[in-house]
Design a protein around this motif. Structure first.
Motif, short mmCIF file in Angstrom:
data_model
loop_
_atom_site.label_atom_id
_atom_site.label_comp_id
_atom_site.label_asym_id
_atom_site.label_seq_id
_atom_site.Cartn_x
_atom_site.Cartn_y
_atom_site.Cartn_z
N GLN A 1 0.83 -1.20 0.00
CA GLN A 1 0.00 0.00 0.00
C GLN A 1 0.87 1.26 0.00
OE1 GLN A 1 -3.07 0.66 -0.50
NE2 GLN A 1 -3.09 2.80 0.15
N ARG A 2 1.94 1.25 0.81
CA ARG A 2 2.82 2.44 0.86
C ARG A 2 3.44 2.70 -0.51
NH1 ARG A 2 4.43 0.26 5.75
NH2 ARG A 2 6.34 -0.64 4.85
N VAL A 3 3.88 1.62 -1.16
CA VAL A 3 4.51 1.79 -2.48
C VAL A 3 3.48 2.32 -3.48
CG1 VAL A 3 5.52 0.53 -4.42
CG2 VAL A 3 6.25 0.02 -2.09
N ALA A 4 2.25 1.78 -3.44
CA ALA A 4 1.21 2.23 -4.38
C ALA A 4 0.91 3.70 -4.16
CB ALA A 4 -0.04 1.37 -4.21
N GLU A 5 0.86 4.12 -2.89
CA GLU A 5 0.59 5.54 -2.59
C GLU A 5 1.71 6.42 -3.13
OE1 GLU A 5 0.00 5.99 1.60
OE2 GLU A 5 -1.88 4.87 1.57
N ALA A 6 2.94 5.93 -3.03
CA ALA A 6 4.07 6.74 -3.53
C ALA A 6 3.96 6.89 -5.05
CB ALA A 6 5.39 6.08 -3.15
N THR A 7 3.51 5.83 -5.73
CA THR A 7 3.34 5.92 -7.19
C THR A 7 2.28 6.96 -7.53
OG1 THR A 7 3.98 3.63 -7.53
CG2 THR A 7 2.66 4.61 -9.26
N VAL A 8 1.16 6.92 -6.80
CA VAL A 8 0.09 7.89 -7.04
C VAL A 8 0.61 9.30 -6.80
CG1 VAL A 8 -2.11 8.74 -6.10
CG2 VAL A 8 -1.81 6.31 -6.58
N GLU A 9 1.39 9.45 -5.74
CA GLU A 9 1.90 10.79 -5.43
C GLU A 9 2.81 11.31 -6.54
OE1 GLU A 9 2.63 11.00 -1.23
OE2 GLU A 9 4.02 12.66 -1.62
N ARG A 10 3.66 10.42 -7.05
CA ARG A 10 4.54 10.84 -8.16
C ARG A 10 3.72 11.29 -9.35
NH1 ARG A 10 7.91 6.52 -6.87
NH2 ARG A 10 6.97 5.21 -8.44
N LEU A 11 2.67 10.52 -9.65
CA LEU A 11 1.82 10.89 -10.80
C LEU A 11 1.11 12.21 -10.54
CD1 LEU A 11 0.01 7.61 -11.99
CD2 LEU A 11 1.59 9.03 -13.29
N GLU A 12 0.74 12.43 -9.28
CA GLU A 12 0.01 13.67 -8.97
C GLU A 12 0.86 14.91 -9.17
OE1 GLU A 12 -1.65 12.82 -5.13
OE2 GLU A 12 -3.60 12.31 -6.02
N HIS A 13 2.17 14.72 -9.09
CA HIS A 13 3.04 15.87 -9.30
C HIS A 13 3.20 16.21 -10.78
CE1 HIS A 13 4.52 15.26 -5.08
NE2 HIS A 13 4.14 16.51 -5.14
N ARG A 14 2.70 15.36 -11.63
CA ARG A 14 2.84 15.63 -13.06
C ARG A 14 1.63 16.43 -13.55
NH1 ARG A 14 4.45 10.65 -16.46
NH2 ARG A 14 4.83 12.38 -17.86
N ARG A 15 1.77 16.96 -14.74
CA ARG A 15 0.66 17.71 -15.34
C ARG A 15 -0.52 16.78 -15.53
NH1 ARG A 15 -0.57 17.84 -20.39
NH2 ARG A 15 1.35 16.86 -21.03
N ASP A 16 -1.73 17.30 -15.25
CA ASP A 16 -2.92 16.46 -15.40
C ASP A 16 -3.02 15.97 -16.85
OD1 ASP A 16 -5.23 15.14 -14.92
OD2 ASP A 16 -6.52 16.91 -14.87
N GLY A 17 -3.21 14.69 -17.03
CA GLY A 17 -3.36 14.13 -18.37
C GLY A 17 -2.04 13.85 -19.07
N ALA A 18 -0.91 14.04 -18.33
CA ALA A 18 0.40 13.82 -18.96
C ALA A 18 0.49 12.39 -19.51
CB ALA A 18 1.50 14.03 -17.92
N VAL A 19 1.23 12.26 -20.61
CA VAL A 19 1.38 10.93 -21.21
C VAL A 19 2.36 10.11 -20.37
CG1 VAL A 19 2.19 9.67 -23.23
CG2 VAL A 19 0.84 11.76 -23.52
N THR A 20 1.93 8.92 -20.04
CA THR A 20 2.72 8.05 -19.18
C THR A 20 2.91 6.72 -19.89
OG1 THR A 20 1.64 9.04 -17.30
CG2 THR A 20 2.70 6.93 -16.89
N ASP A 21 4.13 6.17 -19.83
CA ASP A 21 4.29 4.81 -20.32
C ASP A 21 3.91 3.88 -19.16
OD1 ASP A 21 5.20 2.23 -20.91
OD2 ASP A 21 6.57 3.03 -22.41
N VAL A 22 2.73 3.29 -19.30
CA VAL A 22 2.18 2.53 -18.19
C VAL A 22 3.03 1.29 -17.88
CG1 VAL A 22 0.16 1.14 -17.56
CG2 VAL A 22 -0.14 3.43 -18.46
N GLY A 23 3.70 0.75 -18.91
CA GLY A 23 4.59 -0.40 -18.67
C GLY A 23 5.71 -0.01 -17.72
N GLU A 24 6.27 1.16 -17.94
CA GLU A 24 7.36 1.64 -17.09
C GLU A 24 6.86 1.94 -15.68
OE1 GLU A 24 9.79 3.98 -20.20
OE2 GLU A 24 9.87 5.06 -18.27
N LEU A 25 5.69 2.57 -15.63
CA LEU A 25 5.10 2.95 -14.34
C LEU A 25 4.86 1.71 -13.47
CD1 LEU A 25 3.52 5.45 -12.89
CD2 LEU A 25 1.49 4.21 -13.64
N THR A 26 4.25 0.68 -14.08
CA THR A 26 3.91 -0.50 -13.28
C THR A 26 5.18 -1.29 -12.94
OG1 THR A 26 3.43 -1.69 -15.33
CG2 THR A 26 1.55 -0.75 -14.16
#
Ligand code: HEM
Length: 468
Positions: free
Chosen positions: A129-154
């Motif tokens: 859960q802590r790791v998942a929250e950190a991932t969400v937090e990293r994404l939240e710091h990006r521009r809304d709708g930013a393009v993400t390579d989901v393979g890399e993210l996961t």
């Protein structure tokens, strides 16, 4: 189906073309090199068993629950991992749990089992859960709708889960370095070499593999660092944490009393880093893609992530039947380990057909999971088949993303729990939408990855401020 959800026509996600006719030798070699998934022709999805001789030698393709049961369970001692599979896996994974056989495998499996008991896996939930929250937090710091390579993210998220669970002192390197090394290994050693296909002696150099050497060197150095750091901790009188390395170091052969050979300890560090993140990340990537194409299931999954999942109480995972269903359906359509192979040691009989000793039996979860006659609308995305009483109708040996029998994936419960936690956290905060025009097609390079990556917009839904 829950009230308020309108059933729409199920989405049929992309899969490679299936040839109508059997392939000749040259076409087979080229196809195996390009994308082994394409080797399966139309007939393979319709028949339970086929056996024949090709450039690959005597091979059987078994895609029937009774045949799967025979090979993986009832007559499992007669089937061992075959040469071609070992040529791909062993340079990196050595003689670790995935590739070992006989007594060495038994000792390793027995020693590591405590780390994957239901109780221990449940204890890993807060770290996941802590790791998942950190991932969400990293994404939240990006521009809304930013393009993400989901393979890399996961894959980064799954590596961080390993750092917080099995490797309690961390991996000592940046996740991106592991990601690059694994990709380079899969693209070199994981690509079938024509010389291997025709059984040429191993002293003949396989040029494609030279490109994978730096990845092997990287793994070696990373393992050195992990082992050294543990030794230093123990030398300082520190207490050994309950993790993978401690169990490997403490393993003893019950007959000889000897510890696990150092080579096997090192091999298992690489094995668990590779097998423990790439497959789960793959499954998550396909899940996010499939949800992006199915508004009905996306809405149901988001609703469950919002309402049923309680990050403070990991036991709430049991209530998340939609999240589990969509993940299992993604593993059905795009099983990360798309082909499993075994070598018959002695003659056998499968479905009343004689299997001579020396036959390589290929069981492809990808084909089995889409077999006509075993599944309704087999190529369609329909997570409902894994929910409620429909799930009970699935034959245990018709659905094998984690394999079956004594060599079933040791990390199965770990992976499912991790996937639900990561999905729940991502879907509470973001809606993932495929970048318009981004081509999607599965390609087998050891695991089943999207050929061009998975570029998606991560659009904010609402801020999740709940913290453990
Ligand atoms: C969605 C995620 C996963 C999938 C689809 C998957 C799939 C599989 C499959 C199909 C096998 C059997 C291979 C065979 O019979 O030849 C296997 C074995 C194995 N998996 Fe997984 N796996 C996943 C996650 C994990 C995780 C999270 C770990 C470790 C933390 C792990 C570690 C292993 C190991 C060590 C083996 C070898 C077991 C043995 O031979 O005794 N896997 N996996």
């Amino acid at each position: 189906m829950a009230a308020g959800f309108q059933a729409s026509r199920p989405f049929v996600p992309p899969f490679p073309p299936r040839s109508e006719k059997p392939r000749g030798s040259l076409s087979m070699i080229l196809t195996l090199r390009r994308n082994p998934l394409e080797i399966w022709g139309k007939a393979d999805f319709e028949r339970p068993l086929a056996i024949g001789r090709s450039i690959l030698g005597l091979r059987a393709a078994a895609h029937d629950p009774a045949a799967v049961r025979r090979v993986f369970l009832d007559n499992a001692p007669n089937y061992r991992k075959d040469e071609l599979q070992l040529r791909i896996l062993s340079p990196g994974l050595g003689s670790g749990l995935l590739t070992a056989e006989g007594e060495s495998w038994r000792l390793q499996r027995r020693s590591l089992a405590p780390l994957f008991s239901p109780r221990q896996v449940a204890e890993f939930a807060p770290a996941m859960q802590r790791v998942a929250e950190a991932t969400v937090e990293r994404l939240e710091h990006r521009r809304d709708g930013a393009v993400t390579d989901v393979g890399e993210l996961t894959s980064r998220t799954a590596l961080e889960v390993l750092e917080q669970t099995l490797f309690s002192q961390g991996l000592g390197r940046e996740p991106s370095e592991f990601q690059r090394a694994v990709t380079s290994y899969f693209d070199s050693f994981g690509r079938l070499d024509p010389l291997d296909l025709i059984g040429a002696p191993s002293f003949l150099p396989r040029l494609g593999r030279l490109r994978g050497r730096p990845a092997l060197e990287f793994f070696n150095e990373a393992v050195d660092a992990i082992v050294e750091s543990r030794k230093a901790q123990l030398d300082r009188g520190g207490e050994a944490p309950r993790d993978l390395l401690t169990l490997l170091l403490a393993a003893k052969d019950p007959e000889t009393g000897l510890g696990m050979p150092e080579a096997d300890i090192r091999a298992n560090i690489v094995t668990f880093i590779m097998a423990g993140h790439e497959t789960t990340a793959n499954g998550l990537t396909w899940t996010l893609y499939l949800l992006s194409q199915s508004p009905e299931w996306r809405e149901r999954a988001e609703a469950e992530a919002d309402e049923a999942f309680d990050p403070l109480h990991p036991a709430s995972l049991e209530r998340c039947e939609v999240l589990r269903g969509v993940f299992e359906e993604a593993l059905r359509l795009y099983p990360p380990a798309a082909t499993l192979t075994r070598l018959a040691i002695a003659d056998d009989e499968i479905l009343k057909v004689r299997i001579p000793a020396g036959t390589v039996v290929a069981i492809s979860p990808y084909v089995l999971h889409r077999r006509r006659g075993l599944w309704d609308n087999p190529d369609a995305f329909d997570p409902g088949r894994f929910i409620g009483e429909r799930r009970e109708r699935i034959d245990r040996f018709a659905y094998i993303p984690f394999g079956a029998g004594p060599r079933v994936c040791i990390g199965m419960a770990f992976a499912i729990q991790e996937a639900i936690i990561i999905l729940a956290n991502l879907l509470r905060s973001f809606r993932f939408e495929l970048v318009e025009g981004h081509p999607v097609m599965p390609r087998q390079r050891v695991t089943l990855r999207p050929r061009a990556g998975m570029k998606m917009h991560a659009k904010k839904r609402r801020s999740s401020k709940i913290s453990t």
